[in-house]
Design an enzyme around this catalytic site. Structure first.
Site, PDB file in Angstrom:
ATOM      1  N   HIS A 170      25.358   6.656   9.912  1.00 55.60           N
ATOM      2  CA  HIS A 170      25.435   7.022   8.499  1.00 55.60           C
ATOM      3  C   HIS A 170      26.385   6.122   7.706  1.00 55.60           C
ATOM      4  O   HIS A 170      26.504   6.291   6.491  1.00 55.60           O
ATOM      5  CB  HIS A 170      25.890   8.475   8.363  1.00 55.60           C
ATOM      6  N   ARG A 196      32.671   8.703  -0.813  1.00 52.34           N
ATOM      7  CA  ARG A 196      32.826  10.099  -0.413  1.00 52.34           C
ATOM      8  C   ARG A 196      34.301  10.493  -0.501  1.00 52.34           C
ATOM      9  O   ARG A 196      34.635  11.585  -0.973  1.00 52.34           O
ATOM     10  CB  ARG A 196      32.335  10.301   1.021  1.00 52.34           C
ATOM     11  N   LEU A 213       0.818  -1.214   0.000  1.00 50.90           N
ATOM     12  CA  LEU A 213       0.000   0.000   0.000  1.00 50.90           C
ATOM     13  C   LEU A 213       0.853   1.266   0.000  1.00 50.90           C
ATOM     14  O   LEU A 213       1.896   1.349   0.633  1.00 50.90           O
ATOM     15  CB  LEU A 213      -0.947  -0.016   1.196  1.00 50.90           C
ATOM     16  N   GLU A 222      13.168  10.123   0.618  1.00 54.23           N
ATOM     17  CA  GLU A 222      13.812   9.046  -0.144  1.00 54.23           C
ATOM     18  C   GLU A 222      12.812   8.029  -0.680  1.00 54.23           C
ATOM     19  O   GLU A 222      12.941   7.559  -1.815  1.00 54.23           O
ATOM     20  CB  GLU A 222      14.844   8.326   0.734  1.00 54.23           C
TER      21      GLU A 222
END
Length: 662
Positions: free
Chosen positions: A468, A515, A114, A406
């Site tokens: 992170h 990074r 859903l 996101e």
């Protein structure tokens, strides 16, 4: 009963009989929504059942996918390539009518979880606007269609619908028209148990156009759809008060009809209540079929008119028509990959996220169907197209600002890809792929051509710490069928990764980027970067069968190369295999894989700054893995890499142990 009632009851009882025969399914929602669905399909939806892929058709999404038999009944009755036999085969092995809708170019998109359909529609509306602004010229509305959906209480409870609704309102996606089936029932009972918000106020706050209507008031629904279509600057939500299992004497308005057959006795009573014959089952009155099959002639007329317009457009705007053909047929333009950025060791170290951004911007100039953005991380993901405007701010804008959404971003990308003419990309940190997973899974299930730009791919991101730093995320993505991951080892491999991603068909591609800066590998000394296209390749070889194979991906490849050079000085025969994509490597012929990983060498050491789970099938019982099977820590990236063992010294230590083992 009049012809409209006859058609609506035909839809209802096809649902009742199909669920009853299968002895599983959701009869309540199709019974409750049949009336408004009938009005939508017969009065508003512009479509051609004989050409389901007509470019300018309206789109319809059954976001409440549990009511799939409603969609199948509509497809059959309107003349799509779905027969009554398929309706009777509902939820059976190999049938065209699975329990929840599954993607097929002829019959629709995958929904079920859903909220996904709701958010997918937002992506379809984004694609429609971009294509409309790109192709349309005065007198030539080549792209001009609406995106309709039926959604449920459950859809609106899921967080992704909130993200997507907020985004759609902000972007003023006026081509969205959603019918909200307000039947006030979930599996556990009344929505009063868990859902008491003012939906109308919520969507008005999102800057949607909101109307209320009785879902069984045919003229009221038709009027609401007309009003919604007129509203071009706001998406529309039509709150339709419906009744689950409408017409069932004992189960209407109850949760008992949500996920189970009505039962033999209740079916009998429901037929009596509707004055519907007891037999035959799956009855389709010829009058109803004839009425609903008028969609075929209407659709052909509408498409023929559009084709005539396109024929004139081709003469008036030949350059745009060539682009139209490229977009529609998925054709890569001539020399699309020629002269892309190249990187040299003398240029200094560069993060693969930075190299990716340079390549993406070069590609965007050549491929105008690439559009996308980031979940508020464009400066970090390097996903911004510098020469192009922001979407919605200026006509033809290609930079999408998804905000910190996101999940909606991933689902919207699915909708954009389903338009058939857009290659969407979306960026965020790899760790936040968790927020996107349900939509990523559906992209893989539908084999959609979407590209994820996941940066900050390991503990190498440094001080932000374990919240992170992705550990298990890459292994999790690798476990998804049809999804391809590519973790380039340097800037030139980042270029090759984009080329592979754009050529790839059969599912989404996830680019896994650093990074931290990485040295540019000297390709005069080591194998060319285009080996990335095969997933794994020997970047540094040795004569004959190696004593040891070092396997690595991404930022760990240069460490493996340095370790190999030291071991060579000790007289060891060592090869280095760059495993940029385990999934692509697994697709290679056996002969190629044997050449890269010869079975005669069982001393293998894999190195990757993430979960070790993916690697054991390649290293075997006698091999070893330098990985991370705990959460990270907050510290400068060079400190973290040393503490977690990602140094040449530690690789040498573990390699020598393997070489000296019995």
């Amino acid at each position: 009963m009049n012809i409209d009632e006859l058609c609506i009851n035909t839809i209802r009882f096809l649902a009742v009989d199909a669920v009853e025969k299968a002895q599983c399914g959701h009869p309540g929602m199709p019974m409750g929504d049949a009336a408004m669905a009938y009005v939508l399909w017969s009065k508003a939806l512009m479509h051609n059942p004989k050409n389901p892929q007509w470019s300018n058709r309206d789109r319809f999404i059954l976001s409440a996918g549990h009511g799939s038999i409603l969609l199948y009944s509509l497809l059959y009755l309107n003349g799509y390539p779905l027969g009554l036999k398929d309706i009777k085969n509902f939820r059976q092995w190999g049938s065209k009518t699975p329990g929840h809708p599954e993607y097929d170019p002829k019959t629709g998109t995958t929904t079920g979880p859903l909220g996904q359909g709701f958010a997918t529609g937002v992506g379809m509306a984004i694609a429609e606007r971009y294509l409309r602004e790109y192709f349309n010229k005065p007198g030539f509305p080549i792209v001009d269609y609406n995106i309709y959906a039926i959604c449920s209480d459950g859809d609106l409870m899921e967080g992704v619908s909130s993200e997507a609704a907020s985004l759609a309102g902000h972007m003023k996606l006026g081509k969205l028209v959603y019918l909200y089936s307000d039947n006030r029932i979930t599996i556990e009972g009344s929505t009063d148990l868990s859902f008491s918000e003012n939906v109308a106020a919520r969507f008005k706050a999102y800057d949607w156009h909101v109307q209320r209507v009785d879902g069984n008031d045919l003229k009221g629904v038709e009027k609401a759809l007309r009003e919604a279509k007129k509203e071009q600057d706001k998406p529309s939500l039509i709150i339709a008060r419906t009744h689950i299992a409408f017409g069932s004497p004992n189960k209407e308005g109850t949760s008992e009809s949500h996920g189970a057959p009505l039962g033999k006795e209740e079916v009998r009573l429901t037929r009596m209540n509707a004055d519907w014959p007891m037999s035959p089952k799956f009855m389709v009155p010829q009058k109803a079929l004839k009425q609903m099959r008028t969609a075929v002639d209407r659709g052909k007329t509408a498409e023929d008119k559009w084709k005539k317009r396109l024929k004139v457009y081709r003469k008036k705007h030949p350059g745009l028509y060539i682009k139209w053909r490229e977009f529609n047929n998925g054709i890569l333009p001539d020399e699309w990959d020629a002269g892309l950025p190249e990187f040299n060791p003398g240029d200094g170290a560069i993060a693969t996220r930075s190299a990716s951004g340079k390549v993406l911007n070069a590609l965007a100039d050549r491929m105008h169907n690439i559009i996308g953005g980031s979940a508020d991380l464009a400066p970090s993901n390097n996903t911004y197209l510098k020469k192009y405007a922001d979407f919605g701010i200026k006509k033809g804008g290609r930079n999408l600002h998804f905000g910190v959404r996101e999940h909606a971003m991933a689902a919207a990308m699915n909708g954009m890809a389903l338009s058939g003419r857009i290659i969407p990309y979306g960026g965020t940190f790899l760790v936040f792929s968790d927020y996107m997973k349900p939509a990523i899974r559906l992209a893989a299930m539908m084999k959609l051509h979407v590209i994820y730009v996941f940066t900050h791919d390991s503990i190498g991101l440094g001080e932000d710490g374990p919240t992170h730093q992705p550990i298990e995320h890459l292994a999790s993505l690798r476990s998804i069928p049809n999804l391809i991951e590519i973790r380039p080892a340097d800037a030139n491999e980042a270029r090759e990764a984009w080329k592979t991603a754009l050529r790839h068909r059969g599912g989404p591609v996830a680019l896994i980027l650093t990074r931290q800066k990485l040295p540019v590998i000297d390709r005069k000394k080591y194998a060319p970067a285009d080996g990335t296209d095969r997933g794994g390749y020997i970047i540094a070889d040795t004569r004959g069968t190696p004593d040891l194979i070092l396997l690595a991906s991404g930022s760990e490849v240069h460490l493996a190369l340095s370790a190999m050079e030291e071991l060579k000085k000790e007289g060891k025969k060592v090869s280095v295999v760059n495993m940029a994509s385990l999934k692509l490597f697994d697709k290679q012929p056996n002969k190629y894989r044997e050449r890269v990983l010869p079975s005669g060498c069982d001393r293998r050491l894999a190195i990757e700054a993430g979960c070790s789970l993916s690697w054991h099938k390649y290293t075997g019982l006698k091999g070893d893995v330098i990985g991370i099977d705990r959460f990270g820590a907050s510290a400068p990236h060079d400190v973290l890499l040393e503490k977690f063992g990602f140094t040449v010294e530690n690789i040498l230590k573990r390699a020598r142990k393997l070489l000296n083992s019995g």
